[in-house]
Design a protein around this motif. Structure first.
Motif, mmCIF file in Angstrom:
data_model
loop_
_atom_site.group_PDB
_atom_site.id
_atom_site.type_symbol
_atom_site.label_atom_id
_atom_site.label_comp_id
_atom_site.label_asym_id
_atom_site.label_seq_id
_atom_site.Cartn_x
_atom_site.Cartn_y
_atom_site.Cartn_z
ATOM 1 N N MET A 127 10.318 9.343 -2.514
ATOM 2 C CA MET A 127 8.996 9.609 -1.932
ATOM 3 C C MET A 127 9.135 9.871 -0.436
ATOM 4 S SD MET A 127 5.680 7.100 -1.729
ATOM 5 C CE MET A 127 5.658 6.837 -3.513
ATOM 6 N N LYS A 128 8.686 11.040 0.005
ATOM 7 C CA LYS A 128 8.789 11.373 1.420
ATOM 8 C C LYS A 128 7.747 10.603 2.223
ATOM 9 C CE LYS A 128 10.925 15.896 0.973
ATOM 10 N NZ LYS A 128 10.845 17.354 1.245
ATOM 11 N N LYS A 129 8.132 10.211 3.440
ATOM 12 C CA LYS A 129 7.275 9.412 4.297
ATOM 13 C C LYS A 129 6.759 10.252 5.459
ATOM 14 C CE LYS A 129 8.597 5.227 5.252
ATOM 15 N NZ LYS A 129 9.433 4.099 5.742
ATOM 16 N N VAL A 130 5.461 10.157 5.680
ATOM 17 C CA VAL A 130 4.805 10.911 6.749
ATOM 18 C C VAL A 130 4.229 9.926 7.757
ATOM 19 C CG1 VAL A 130 3.006 12.586 7.320
ATOM 20 C CG2 VAL A 130 4.206 12.736 5.116
ATOM 21 N N LEU A 131 4.544 10.127 9.016
ATOM 22 C CA LEU A 131 4.028 9.284 10.088
ATOM 23 C C LEU A 131 2.791 9.932 10.701
ATOM 24 C CD1 LEU A 131 4.338 6.875 12.072
ATOM 25 C CD2 LEU A 131 5.765 8.394 13.481
ATOM 26 N N VAL A 132 1.720 9.131 10.829
ATOM 27 C CA VAL A 132 0.481 9.606 11.456
ATOM 28 C C VAL A 132 0.091 8.622 12.560
ATOM 29 C CG1 VAL A 132 -1.926 10.270 11.123
ATOM 30 C CG2 VAL A 132 -0.276 10.599 9.262
ATOM 31 N N PRO A 133 0.446 8.898 13.808
ATOM 32 C CA PRO A 133 -0.007 8.035 14.911
ATOM 33 C C PRO A 133 -1.465 8.320 15.243
ATOM 34 C CG PRO A 133 1.367 9.808 15.756
ATOM 35 C CD PRO A 133 1.361 9.951 14.270
ATOM 36 N N LEU A 134 -2.169 7.276 15.665
ATOM 37 C CA LEU A 134 -3.586 7.379 16.012
ATOM 38 C C LEU A 134 -3.872 6.540 17.249
ATOM 39 C CD1 LEU A 134 -5.175 6.774 12.476
ATOM 40 C CD2 LEU A 134 -5.001 8.981 13.652
ATOM 41 N N PRO A 135 -4.944 6.836 17.964
ATOM 42 C CA PRO A 135 -5.397 5.919 19.016
ATOM 43 C C PRO A 135 -6.148 4.753 18.374
ATOM 44 C CG PRO A 135 -6.909 7.749 18.849
ATOM 45 C CD PRO A 135 -5.797 8.037 17.869
ATOM 46 N N ASP A 136 -6.458 3.735 19.164
ATOM 47 C CA ASP A 136 -7.267 2.630 18.644
ATOM 48 C C ASP A 136 -8.649 3.105 18.233
ATOM 49 O OD1 ASP A 136 -5.402 0.516 18.960
ATOM 50 O OD2 ASP A 136 -5.847 0.418 21.103
ATOM 51 N N TYR A 137 -9.179 4.048 19.004
ATOM 52 C CA TYR A 137 -10.520 4.545 18.738
ATOM 53 C C TYR A 137 -10.638 6.003 19.167
ATOM 54 C CZ TYR A 137 -15.490 5.381 18.842
ATOM 55 O OH TYR A 137 -16.720 5.927 18.611
ATOM 56 N N GLY A 138 -11.414 6.769 18.411
ATOM 57 C CA GLY A 138 -11.818 8.083 18.888
ATOM 58 C C GLY A 138 -11.208 9.268 18.189
ATOM 59 N N PHE A 139 -10.321 9.057 17.207
ATOM 60 C CA PHE A 139 -9.738 10.215 16.534
ATOM 61 C C PHE A 139 -10.785 10.880 15.637
ATOM 62 C CE2 PHE A 139 -8.782 6.530 13.875
ATOM 63 C CZ PHE A 139 -9.138 6.953 12.598
ATOM 64 N N ASP A 140 -10.572 12.144 15.360
ATOM 65 C CA ASP A 140 -11.508 12.876 14.523
ATOM 66 C C ASP A 140 -11.336 12.453 13.062
ATOM 67 O OD1 ASP A 140 -13.322 15.539 14.465
ATOM 68 O OD2 ASP A 140 -12.068 15.420 12.675
ATOM 69 N N PHE A 163 0.644 4.814 9.151
ATOM 70 C CA PHE A 163 -0.081 4.977 10.409
ATOM 71 C C PHE A 163 0.561 4.130 11.506
ATOM 72 C CE2 PHE A 163 -3.138 5.929 7.075
ATOM 73 C CZ PHE A 163 -3.699 7.108 7.539
ATOM 74 N N ALA A 164 0.274 4.499 12.737
ATOM 75 C CA ALA A 164 0.704 3.716 13.899
ATOM 76 C C ALA A 164 -0.379 3.785 14.960
ATOM 77 C CB ALA A 164 2.025 4.235 14.459
ATOM 78 N N THR A 165 -0.649 2.662 15.617
ATOM 79 C CA THR A 165 -1.632 2.585 16.694
ATOM 80 C C THR A 165 -1.001 1.859 17.881
ATOM 81 O OG1 THR A 165 -2.537 0.510 15.837
ATOM 82 C CG2 THR A 165 -3.578 2.551 15.078
ATOM 83 N N PRO A 166 -1.626 1.915 19.042
ATOM 84 C CA PRO A 166 -1.003 1.289 20.219
ATOM 85 C C PRO A 166 -0.627 -0.181 20.021
ATOM 86 C CG PRO A 166 -2.814 2.680 20.911
ATOM 87 C CD PRO A 166 -2.856 2.653 19.414
ATOM 88 N N GLY A 167 -1.528 -0.975 19.445
ATOM 89 C CA GLY A 167 -1.262 -2.405 19.311
ATOM 90 C C GLY A 167 -0.984 -2.878 17.904
ATOM 91 N N GLY A 168 -0.942 -1.957 16.940
ATOM 92 C CA GLY A 168 -0.686 -2.356 15.567
ATOM 93 C C GLY A 168 -1.918 -2.851 14.830
ATOM 94 N N TYR A 169 -3.107 -2.545 15.366
ATOM 95 C CA TYR A 169 -4.358 -2.897 14.696
ATOM 96 C C TYR A 169 -4.971 -1.618 14.129
ATOM 97 C CZ TYR A 169 -3.685 -7.004 17.624
ATOM 98 O OH TYR A 169 -3.148 -8.102 18.243
ATOM 99 N N SER A 170 -5.687 -1.742 13.021
ATOM 100 C CA SER A 170 -6.250 -0.545 12.401
ATOM 101 C C SER A 170 -7.192 0.159 13.368
ATOM 102 C CB SER A 170 -6.972 -0.894 11.100
ATOM 103 O OG SER A 170 -7.924 -1.903 11.297
ATOM 104 N N GLY A 171 -7.050 1.459 13.449
ATOM 105 C CA GLY A 171 -7.859 2.244 14.366
ATOM 106 C C GLY A 171 -9.232 2.544 13.793
ATOM 107 N N MET A 172 -10.033 3.203 14.590
ATOM 108 C CA MET A 172 -11.379 3.588 14.162
ATOM 109 C C MET A 172 -11.657 5.006 14.643
ATOM 110 S SD MET A 172 -15.048 1.745 14.909
ATOM 111 C CE MET A 172 -14.559 0.283 13.980
#
Length: 251
Positions: free
Chosen positions: A1-14, A34-43
């Motif tokens: 299974m191929k792995k895809v990385l999706v970085p996000l900000p904590d808040y504000g992504f479309d 997914f990845a966020t700055p602090g490791g908390y789920s983004g919004m």
């Protein structure tokens, strides 16, 4: 299974630019991390998600129902609720990188992250599939190839959010949203084009008058150059996702 990385900000992504690719990738069996700055789920940007304060332009600027539904599914998924910290990203562990965008000023921590810019450079040097849409192309444009000191996009053709789109949304809403639709004083198109070897490498595509959808991905516009795929706005999300999956299948 191929792995895809999706970085996000904590808040504000479309919401569309993150959730529609997630929906189609996971439906094909890809492992999306997914990845966020602090490791908390983004919004996602709640203004776009709910249509808040968009006034008479809500019908035009709010995320469509299909994207909202996809976002709610994504936001309840295990991978979204347990993201990595940016500092925990090991790019060699992933097969592909996907970069969503967003207008809200909260995306600046994502677009300006030196850690993420190094991650992007790794994927380009390894020639692994990279997809960027809207402001996500800004992150790619700011990422430098350590061998040359130039943007990783320097020799690539690309598209991104058009200056005409950005300025139109700004002028439609500036009386009450101020500079919300201008994330930076310089437009996305201007910054991205400046990072290219030749401004002609920036391709605008047809007028973005309609959005694509699951039944009509051909209505969207993307630019592929080798292992790199780009798109302009949420209206390209289905075509962008479909072509990104095609890249993964043949990588």
């Amino acid at each position: 299974m191929k792995k895809v990385l999706v970085p996000l900000p904590d808040y504000g992504f479309d919401p569309t630019e993150a959730a529609i690719p997630w929906l189609l990738l996971t439906a094909k069996g890809y492992d999306v991390q997914f990845a966020t700055p602090g490791g908390y789920s983004g919004m996602a940007d709640l203004r776009i998600l709910r249509g808040e304060q968009l006034g008479v332009w809500k019908w035009l600027l709010q995320a469509r129902e299909d994207a909202v539904m996809a976002y709610h599914r994504m936001s309840n998924s295990e991978s979204f609720c347990t993201p990595l910290k940016y500092t925990q990203i090991r790019p060699e562990e992933y097969d592909a990188l996907l970069l969503p965008g967003g207008h809200d000023k909260g995306v600046k921590v994502y677009l300006e992250s030196s850690l993420l810019q190094e991650v992007v450079a790794h994927f380009f040097m390894a020639q692994k599939p990279v997809g960027a849409i809207c402001h996500g192309v800004v992150l790619a444009a700011r990422s430098k190839d350590p061998r040359t000191g130039l943007s990783v996009l320097h020799s690539y053709k690309t598209t991104a959010l058009l200056a005409s789109q950005e300025r139109m949304a700004y002028h439609l809403t500036r009386w009450w949203l101020k500079d919300y639709y201008l994330t930076y004083p310089v437009t996305v198109q201007a910054e991205v084009a400046a990072a290219l070897g030749d401004p002609a490498q920036f391709l605008s595509g047809p007028l973005p008058l309609t959005r694509d959808d699951a039944q009509h991905p051909e209505r969207g516009f993307t630019v592929r150059d080798r292992h790199y795929l780009s798109a302009r706005w949420p209206g390209d999300a289905y075509r962008f996702s479909t072509e990104f999956i095609h890249m993964l299948e043949h990588a």
